[in-house]
Design an enzyme around this catalytic site. Structure first.
Site, PDB file in Angstrom:
ATOM      1  N   SER A  46       1.180  -0.992   0.438  1.00  0.00           N
ATOM      2  CA  SER A  46      -0.470  -0.077   0.177  1.00  0.00           C
ATOM      3  C   SER A  46       0.873   0.935  -0.153  1.00  0.00           C
ATOM      4  CB  SER A  46      -0.407  -0.005   0.894  1.00  0.00           C
ATOM      5  OG  SER A  46      -2.021  -0.630   0.821  1.00  0.00           O
TER       6      SER A  46
ATOM      7  N   LYS B 173       0.051   3.575  -3.655  1.00  0.00           N
ATOM      8  CA  LYS B 173      -0.796   4.116  -3.110  1.00  0.00           C
ATOM      9  C   LYS B 173      -0.942   5.342  -3.626  1.00  0.00           C
ATOM     10  CE  LYS B 173      -3.810   0.319  -0.773  1.00  0.00           C
ATOM     11  NZ  LYS B 173      -4.220   0.402   0.329  1.00  0.00           N
TER      12      LYS B 173
ATOM     13  N   TYR C  24      -3.320  -3.100  -9.888  1.00  0.00           N
ATOM     14  CA  TYR C  24      -3.427  -2.599  -9.066  1.00  0.00           C
ATOM     15  C   TYR C  24      -2.575  -3.579  -7.598  1.00  0.00           C
ATOM     16  CZ  TYR C  24      -4.017  -2.009  -4.080  1.00  0.00           C
ATOM     17  OH  TYR C  24      -4.399  -2.221  -2.474  1.00  0.00           O
TER      18      TYR C  24
ATOM     19  N   TYR D 255      -4.938   4.436   8.334  1.00  0.00           N
ATOM     20  CA  TYR D 255      -6.249   4.122   7.575  1.00  0.00           C
ATOM     21  C   TYR D 255      -7.192   4.357   9.196  1.00  0.00           C
ATOM     22  CZ  TYR D 255      -3.581   0.782   4.606  1.00  0.00           C
ATOM     23  OH  TYR D 255      -3.233   0.482   3.535  1.00  0.00           O
TER      24      TYR D 255
ATOM     25  N   VAL E  57       1.462  -3.321   3.366  1.00  0.00           N
ATOM     26  CA  VAL E  57       0.904  -5.182   4.684  1.00  0.00           C
ATOM     27  C   VAL E  57       2.716  -5.596   4.348  1.00  0.00           C
ATOM     28  CG1 VAL E  57      -1.097  -5.063   5.274  1.00  0.00           C
ATOM     29  CG2 VAL E  57      -0.217  -6.288   3.195  1.00  0.00           C
TER      30      VAL E  57
HETATM   31  N1  GLU Z   1      -2.003  -5.442  -1.574  1.00  0.00           N
HETATM   32  C1  GLU Z   1      -2.727  -5.441  -0.285  1.00  0.00           C
HETATM   33  C2  GLU Z   1      -3.799  -5.818  -0.706  1.00  0.00           C
HETATM   34  O1  GLU Z   1      -4.774  -4.858  -1.215  1.00  0.00           O
HETATM   35  C3  GLU Z   1      -2.206  -3.565   0.228  1.00  0.00           C
HETATM   36  C4  GLU Z   1      -3.229  -3.715   1.299  1.00  0.00           C
HETATM   37  C5  GLU Z   1      -1.823  -2.401   2.789  1.00  0.00           C
HETATM   38  O2  GLU Z   1      -0.810  -3.201   2.187  1.00  0.00           O
HETATM   39  O3  GLU Z   1      -2.472  -2.289   2.907  1.00  0.00           O
HETATM   40  O4  GLU Z   1      -4.849  -5.911   0.381  1.00  0.00           O
END
Ligand code: GLU
Length: 426
Positions: free
Chosen positions: A65, A68, A192, A244, A262
């Site tokens: 993430s 992002k 993505y 988050y 993550v």
């Molecule tokens: N590729 C992971 C997902 O979509 C990213 C989630 C994250 O890093 O918080 O679940």
């Protein structure tokens, strides 16, 4: 001689590594479950391009993430901020990263830091109508420009996430159904998850974060990757939504715009100052690196990095008020200004000049020692010179090209590059 900053980072890593780490590495992406949970590294890059590192700062990790905010910035670079905001909101959702909720009326995802928003954002990179492969390449090239070197996708991690991406597929189909997603759901999830599977080290990530901290210009390569207004939007959303459902705790405790992933990575970008990245795979209950959060808490506290702890700008803006000789030997009252000039600092200058009128009929407002002059400061200083002239003074604004933009100054006040170049006839 090893820098004392590197030693501070060593100490922070050593202090964080004591005792067992809370949490577990992510397992829902099977490939990530194999990562060594004891890895721990941190890197810090300043906005003048120097990197300090400690622990496993050169180990490659799955950025997940953390991609992002960078892809959000690329989408705004390509489509404009308003067009991206039409599809993706900027409100914290207070929910987990993979929640399936959308804004009630608009049906937009709450923000680009949760998966729903990130899927929609991914689709907005590049011009409409490009192929999926072209979009993949724009994303990879864009993130590489942030890092200052070519990054790569970990195909194993990508394959592993695609095998288990049920939740992301359902989010993507929902977005497509509401006309938010501008490419088909499968392409969005594939692209993505590919962006999430990019590998980078904490050292790379700290340069990427420092590029955001540096107004979009990579401080190592000098490349302007995204425009300044896009960076402001990106950092604002990171601050409000990057952690988050722990956003409020993060803002109060750490106070640095941030993004976790993550894969165990965590980045922070402190505007105007530095980028930081940490890596430790076990995740806390919010899906952020537990030790990474601890490292950021220590860094923010030990180095005084909280965004809200800003020293007063006004105290020392006037470095010198005295007189200076013009080329014909006449004396002028001169105000030599220093530091970053913006509304609050220039307001103090305007006050001093207004309350204590200059002794000489000639007046020089000298910004050549300032580190920056923003558009508001330039306009206010130009207006100050114009007002002095209206009062019967001969007044000049002195400033360096590249620091003060003459277009920001009132049309009838020109910016002279040095006191020696003041044209006494003008
Ligand atoms: N590729 C992971 C997902 O979509 C990213 C989630 C994250 O890093 O918080 O679940």
């Amino acid at each position: 001689m090893r820098s004392q900053v590197s030693e501070y980072l060593d100490e922070i890593v050593a202090a964080t590594a004591t005792g067992p780490a809370r949490g577990e590495p992510a397992t829902y992406i099977p490939e990530l479950a194999h990562v060594d949970p004891t890895l721990l590294g941190v890197a810090l890059t300043t906005t003048d391009g120097v990197t300090y590192a400690a622990g496993d700062a050169d180990t490659m990790l799955s950025i997940q993430s953390i991609s992002k905010p960078f892809v959000y910035a690329l989408a705004m670079r390509d489509r404009g901020i308003a067009a991206v905001e039409e599809k993706v909101g900027v409100e914290p959702s207070g929910e987990a990263f993979n929640e399936m909720t959308l804004e009630e009326v608009s049906k937009r995802p709450y923000n680009p830091m949760i998966n729903a928003g990130a899927l929609a954002t991914h689709a907005l990179v590049g011009e409409p109508g490009i192929t999926d492969e072209e979009r993949d390449e724009l994303v990879l090239a864009g993130l590489s420009a942030f890092a200052g070197r070519r990054l790569e996708v970990d195909e194993k991690v990508h394959g592993s996430e695609m095998d288990t991406a049920h939740r992301n597929f359902s989010i993507a189909h929902m977005l497509y159904g509401y006309d938010i997603l501008t490419i088909d759901a499968h392409a969005a999830v594939r692209g993505y998850t590919r962006q999430c599977a990019i590998r980078a080290s904490p050292r790379d990530l700290s340069v990427m974060a420092a590029t955001l901290a540096n107004g979009g210009t990579n401080p190592v390569t000098g490349e302007q990757v995204v425009p300044v207004d896009v960076v402001r939007q990106t950092l604002s959303v990171m601050l409000a939504c990057g952690m988050y459902d722990a956003a409020g705790d993060w803002i109060t405790d750490v106070g640095i715009p941030a993004k976790s992933g993550v894969g165990g990575g965590l980045i922070g970008a402190l505007p105007g100052q530095l980028g930081v990245a940490s890596f430790s795979p076990p995740l806390d209950e919010h899906g952020s690196s537990a030790r990474g959060v601890e490292i950021f808490e220590r860094l923010s506290h030990d180095f005084g990095l909280h965004l809200m702890s800003v020293p007063p700008l006004t105290r020392s803006v006037i470095r010198d008020r005295g007189s200076v000789d013009l080329i014909d030997g006449r004396s002028a009252t001169s105000y030599v200004l220093q530091g970053p000039l913006r509304f609050s600092s220039v307001e103090a200058v305007v006050r001093v000049v207004t309350d204590n009128p200059p002794e000489h009929r000639s007046v020089v407002v000298d910004t050549t020692s300032a580190t920056s002059v923003d558009a508001t400061a330039a306009r206010m200083l130009g207006d100050l010179v114009a007002r002095l002239r209206a009062e019967g003074y001969e007044a000049w604004l002195v400033g360096l090209p590249g620091i003060i933009d003459p277009d920001d100054v009132a049309a009838d006040v020109s910016v002279v590059p040095s006191v020696g170049e003041i044209d006494l006839r003008s």
